[in-house]
Design an enzyme around this catalytic site. Structure first.
Site, short mmCIF file in Angstrom:
data_model
loop_
_atom_site.label_atom_id
_atom_site.label_comp_id
_atom_site.label_asym_id
_atom_site.label_seq_id
_atom_site.Cartn_x
_atom_site.Cartn_y
_atom_site.Cartn_z
N TRP A 1 -9.48 5.74 -0.27
CA TRP A 1 -9.88 6.48 -1.17
C TRP A 1 -9.44 6.24 -2.40
O TRP A 1 -7.92 5.03 -1.58
CB TRP A 1 -9.58 8.09 -1.03
CG TRP A 1 -8.56 8.00 -1.08
CD1 TRP A 1 -7.18 8.23 -1.34
CD2 TRP A 1 -8.01 9.22 0.97
NE1 TRP A 1 -6.18 8.89 -0.70
CE2 TRP A 1 -6.59 9.39 0.59
CE3 TRP A 1 -8.58 8.97 1.53
CZ2 TRP A 1 -6.11 10.28 1.42
CZ3 TRP A 1 -7.89 9.88 2.88
CH2 TRP A 1 -6.87 9.87 2.62
N ARG B 1 0.19 4.28 2.73
CA ARG B 1 -0.25 4.27 4.70
C ARG B 1 0.45 5.59 5.32
O ARG B 1 0.60 5.42 6.91
CB ARG B 1 0.89 3.08 4.47
CG ARG B 1 0.31 2.15 4.26
CD ARG B 1 1.44 1.01 4.63
NE ARG B 1 2.56 0.59 3.53
CZ ARG B 1 3.72 0.27 3.32
NH1 ARG B 1 3.88 -0.12 4.72
NH2 ARG B 1 4.50 -0.34 2.76
N GLU C 1 -5.49 3.46 -10.07
CA GLU C 1 -5.69 2.10 -10.30
C GLU C 1 -7.20 1.87 -10.74
O GLU C 1 -7.37 1.11 -11.19
CB GLU C 1 -6.43 1.50 -8.34
CG GLU C 1 -5.80 1.92 -7.11
CD GLU C 1 -5.86 1.69 -5.88
OE1 GLU C 1 -6.38 2.69 -5.73
OE2 GLU C 1 -6.26 0.84 -5.84
N CYS D 1 0.99 -1.48 0.10
CA CYS D 1 -0.12 -0.13 0.00
C CYS D 1 0.78 0.93 -0.58
O CYS D 1 1.24 1.74 0.74
CB CYS D 1 -1.13 0.11 1.42
SG CYS D 1 -1.93 1.49 1.74
N1 ARG Z 1 -7.02 -1.64 -7.13
C1 ARG Z 1 -8.07 -2.16 -6.29
C2 ARG Z 1 -9.12 -1.59 -7.62
O1 ARG Z 1 -8.64 -0.86 -8.27
C3 ARG Z 1 -8.76 -1.02 -4.68
C4 ARG Z 1 -7.33 -2.00 -3.58
C5 ARG Z 1 -7.47 -0.40 -2.94
N2 ARG Z 1 -7.13 0.88 -3.35
C6 ARG Z 1 -6.87 1.82 -2.16
N3 ARG Z 1 -7.25 2.68 -2.93
N4 ARG Z 1 -7.21 1.50 -1.15
O2 ARG Z 1 -10.00 -1.57 -6.78
#
Ligand code: ARG
Length: 372
Positions: free
Chosen positions: A246, A76, A251, A73
């Protein structure tokens, strides 16, 4: 369990508990009398019942440490600001779903996302969960296999979507149907619950200076709620401990919508952009990828939904690592996960080495539920 096996597992549990309670005491400035007393009490509880129960404070700090120890992560820096909802008293599926809906509303917070975890009752054994949420995230889009083998929606959800359909659920069949939740208590039959539409915040995707982008009809949900992982604190296994942070833009923009095995939108976006896709050397993929990510960040901002770009997140992570060192700890991390999937070498994390030691407490993947 045989007496001897029970004794071995009790000893293991006490060992794990003691390690955690000592760390808890040191970091929160408890006296050694208090810590020793608590460990003696836990030893007696384990001897008498085969397990022990975390205090509210032990539970909350354990969840925060598990985040701090999550090597994959990048977010953090904010580990200490996690809100913890203690839902260990939730017994029925209805109780559980009520806590989940509360979590979604509280953490979504009208768009100003609050990192939050809901912790349900632990299981004696990690592989025989007392409570299991089948969904990997509270909110995700269904994936429907078509006759020609193609997929409408999110291919990552094909199995869960089929499980929902076996349980009688029918989606609208769009590319963005929010799946219902499946909750299972022990070996009982799993139960399905629809998430109320009014608590699911979604962001329609538009581009700041490319009107045609909107025609792609893309959207994404505002908050990633990871609901499939096991939280381990002091030897106790919380097999249902869903949490959220968030989003980092990449992602969504560089993986969920771009991966060839997910929404695979780069060819369609490149076409809208009028790029020459006949030759790789035009870098049409890269150009489309950048604009996709611009659109994600812009749309979330416009909608008032919290999101972080990968440059800012990388700087925040560097600050986290510095703070850890200042506190006498070695920051841990996994390079291959910390680097963003877009322009990695433009960020500081790319040029840094990390110690990938796995500390506890932590969050762990679990086997998919047997019937999924
Ligand atoms: N990578 C995942 C997604 O695109 C989420 C994982 C957690 N991500 C976060 N920013 N806490 O759905």
């Amino acid at each position: 369990m045989h007496n001897q096996t029970a004794a071995v597992s009790n000893r293991h549990l006490l060992h794990e508990a003691e390690a955690y309670i000592r760390q808890f005491g040191i970091e929160l400035g408890r006296s050694s009398e208090e810590t020793n007393h608590r460990i003696a009490q836990i030893a007696a509880d384990i001897e008498a019942t085969g397990t022990y129960v975390h205090t509210g404070e032990e539970l909350a700090y354990g969840a925060k440490l598990a985040w701090r120890n999550s090597n994959r992560c990048i977010g953090r820096l904010f580990w200490d600001a996690l809100t913890v909802q203690d839902a260990r008293s939730a017994e029925t599926e209805e109780d559980i779903v009520k806590a989940i809906f509360h979590h979604i509303e509280y953490a979504t917070n009208g768009g100003k996302v609050l990192p939050t975890i809901t912790i349900f009752a632990p299981s004696a054994e990690p592989d025989r969960p007392r409570i299991r949420i089948w969904n990997e995230q509270y909110i995700r889009y269904a994936g429907y296999k078509q006759e020609d083998g193609s997929v409408v929606g999110d291919p990552v959800s094909l199995e869960l979507t089929e499980a929902c359909e076996r349980m009688g659920w029918r989606g609208a069949g769009t590319a963005f149907d929010v799946l219902p939740l499946i909750i299972q208590l022990g070996d009982e039959p799993p139960r399905l619950f629809e998430v109320p539409k009014d608590i699911v915040l979604e962001v329609p995707l538009v581009h700041p200076d490319m009107p045609a982008f909107e025609e792609l009809g893309l959207r994404w949900y505002a908050v990633p709620f990871v609901s499939g992982m096991r939280l381990e604190i002091g030897g106790l296994h919380y097999t249902a401990a869903p949490f959220n942070g968030w989003y980092m833009g990449t992602e969504i923009g560089a993986r969920n919508l771009a991966d060839p095995f997910r929404y695979n939108m780069l060819p369609k976006l490149a076409e809208k952009m009028g790029l020459d896709t006949a030759r790789e050397s035009t870098l049409w993929r890269d150009r489309a990828l950048v604009e996709m990510n611009v659109a994600v960040l812009h749309s979330f901002k416009t909608k008032g939904a919290t999101i972080v770009d990968h440059h800012t997140a990388s700087k925040q992570f560097t600050l986290f690592a510095e703070k850890e060192r200042q506190n006498g700890r070695t920051p841990t991390g996994r390079w291959s996960w910390l680097i963003p999937p877009l322009s990695p070498a433009t960020t500081g994390v790319f040029h840094t080495r990390f110690d990938d030691t796995e500390l506890k407490p932590n969050y762990y993947y679990q086997h998919a539920p047997a019937d999924l």
